[in-house]
Design a protein around this motif. Sequence first.
Motif, PDB file in Angstrom:
ATOM      1  N   MET A 113      10.635  50.612  37.925  1.00  0.00           N
ATOM      2  CA  MET A 113      11.700  50.343  36.951  1.00  0.00           C
ATOM      3  C   MET A 113      11.220  49.269  35.962  1.00  0.00           C
ATOM      4  N   ALA A 114      11.645  49.395  34.718  1.00  0.00           N
ATOM      5  CA  ALA A 114      11.230  48.424  33.699  1.00  0.00           C
ATOM      6  C   ALA A 114      11.857  47.055  33.961  1.00  0.00           C
ATOM      7  N   ASP A 115      11.298  46.055  33.306  1.00  0.00           N
ATOM      8  CA  ASP A 115      11.761  44.680  33.475  1.00  0.00           C
ATOM      9  C   ASP A 115      13.138  44.516  32.849  1.00  0.00           C
ATOM     10  N   LEU A 116      14.120  44.129  33.686  1.00  0.00           N
ATOM     11  CA  LEU A 116      15.482  43.951  33.196  1.00  0.00           C
ATOM     12  C   LEU A 116      15.887  42.485  33.158  1.00  0.00           C
ATOM     13  N   SER A 117      14.886  41.615  33.126  1.00  0.00           N
ATOM     14  CA  SER A 117      15.208  40.183  33.036  1.00  0.00           C
ATOM     15  C   SER A 117      15.844  39.910  31.680  1.00  0.00           C
ATOM     16  N   LEU A 118      16.633  38.845  31.626  1.00  0.00           N
ATOM     17  CA  LEU A 118      17.357  38.519  30.400  1.00  0.00           C
ATOM     18  C   LEU A 118      16.402  38.307  29.224  1.00  0.00           C
ATOM     19  N   GLY A 119      15.297  37.622  29.506  1.00  0.00           N
ATOM     20  CA  GLY A 119      14.317  37.347  28.453  1.00  0.00           C
ATOM     21  C   GLY A 119      13.755  38.611  27.836  1.00  0.00           C
TER      22      GLY A 119
ATOM     23  N   THR B 267      14.161  55.387  34.390  1.00  0.00           N
ATOM     24  CA  THR B 267      12.703  55.412  34.594  1.00  0.00           C
ATOM     25  C   THR B 267      12.331  55.572  36.058  1.00  0.00           C
ATOM     26  N   THR B 268      13.127  54.997  36.935  1.00  0.00           N
ATOM     27  CA  THR B 268      12.845  55.065  38.369  1.00  0.00           C
ATOM     28  C   THR B 268      12.642  56.511  38.813  1.00  0.00           C
TER      29      THR B 268
ATOM     30  N   VAL C 293       9.661  50.428  27.429  1.00  0.00           N
ATOM     31  CA  VAL C 293       9.785  50.967  28.787  1.00  0.00           C
ATOM     32  C   VAL C 293       8.460  51.590  29.229  1.00  0.00           C
ATOM     33  N   TYR C 294       7.872  52.404  28.365  1.00  0.00           N
ATOM     34  CA  TYR C 294       6.634  53.110  28.739  1.00  0.00           C
ATOM     35  C   TYR C 294       5.490  52.134  28.983  1.00  0.00           C
TER      36      TYR C 294
ATOM     37  N   LEU D 252      18.434  49.393  28.397  1.00  0.00           N
ATOM     38  CA  LEU D 252      19.045  49.306  29.735  1.00  0.00           C
ATOM     39  C   LEU D 252      19.167  50.700  30.361  1.00  0.00           C
ATOM     40  N   LEU D 253      19.606  51.655  29.553  1.00  0.00           N
ATOM     41  CA  LEU D 253      19.790  53.018  30.050  1.00  0.00           C
ATOM     42  C   LEU D 253      18.468  53.648  30.472  1.00  0.00           C
ATOM     43  N   LEU D 254      17.466  53.563  29.599  1.00  0.00           N
ATOM     44  CA  LEU D 254      16.176  54.189  29.904  1.00  0.00           C
ATOM     45  C   LEU D 254      15.489  53.494  31.075  1.00  0.00           C
TER      46      LEU D 254
END
Lengths: 220, 247
Positions: free
Chosen positions: A1-7, A166-167, A86-87, A160-162
């Motif tokens: 999964m892509a990085d979903l950190s706030l930064g 991604t998972t 994301v990619y 956020l959606l993609l």
Amino acid sequence: MADLSLGTVLWVSLVGGGLALDGTSFGQTMVSRPLVAATVTGALAGSPAAGVTIGLVLEALQLSVLPVGASRTPESAPAAVVAAAVYATSSGTPFLLLSTVLFALVWERVGSETIHGFRYLNARFASVGEVAARGLERQHILACGADALRGTLVTATGYLLLSVLTTWFERRTIADEAIVVLIGAIVAACFGALFTILGRDRWRMFAAGVLLGGLLLAAS
Amino acid sequence: MRTFPAIVRFRILARSFSVQGSFNYKTLIGTGFAFVIAPGVRHLHGGIDARDDETIARHADVFNAHPYLVPLAAGAVLRMEHDGVDPATIARFKQAIRSSLGSLGDRLFWAGWRPATALLGLAVLLLGGSWWAAVLAFLVPYNALHLWVRGWGLKTGLTRGLEVAGALRSSPLSRWADRAASAGALLAGTCAVLAAVRTSPSVTGPVIGGLAVVIGGILGLRVRKAAVLILVFAWAITAATLLLSPG
């Protein structure tokens, strides 16, 4: 999964929002094109090669879109930024590439629809008359700012959606090689389409280009 | 031209970059156009609010043009305002020139220079160049012409006023539009070959790629729609095999 950190969400959203401004509201220097938006985002995310891949495919598909008059065209910047971000932080499987490109094409349409709604909102503030003139400059600047906010939100939502999707997309499949060939063929087809779009009477130039391409391949 | 000091011309030019910021289906870029000429109007009237308001409001009506050629229209309108041309004549001028500015800009940039420079950047990528070289190969030549046209447009508009249509006819822009499209065709052929060979790793890749180039040439503007349908189909098939596969 892509990085979903706030930064990460923040910088991706701000890059997408800023580049979305260039699409129509401010600049139009073409930094909003997928070739630039995706490659730069990929580089910022640590994988220029991933950004190049996304940028190449999306730009080839965008070449046949002509924004004339008040036509509604796909909005490329937020979608390209989302796809590249994301990619670039994924394992880069062919199925993920296919899914990301498709998501980007859908998200370009989503962006376009938000612009369409935005233009109706702008019409409510467009008035002709002396009273309106005093606030006209402020309204115009506010409209530009609102477009930047719109682009930022479109990018944030798309990212956020993609990222969540991604998972499931990040898998190896039996069709991996076929997917790569298919995407390569689509890119080639998009260039071939320009033979018609730029005018069939320019076939000599197109043929010269084919020869040039052959020579460059032989030399490399 | 000297009626408008350099700082006023700079403000008009700078504001022209945001002319489509308030684009709407009622006045198109009318509001944006009024925003662009506002510094010139204020300079003309010496800051007399009532006359500023009336003039700016007059120019917030329906108008459209290619964004890069807005400075030409803005310069011409401000010159006419300076010369005391009656508002009805200026309004007729704006109505008459909008289609010329739109079609010329579309031909030169959207259908000519932009695909040509984008293809140059893509060719750099397909030849194995670095990403930043590809980006620069696209952006530098593109914006060199873009920025020149804006500056030339404002200068020509301010100088020629109502006679600006003649300047447009005698300008090299139309010729450049043809040359840009020709350059685009050359680079499209180059990129088609490079993509056919380079983007598919398998042995049959170049054959499939070559066939794809021919199909793309037949499809023309419909290629994007066809590509989306094929990608959706491919995705659905692959997703189905994943769902149905054991484990």
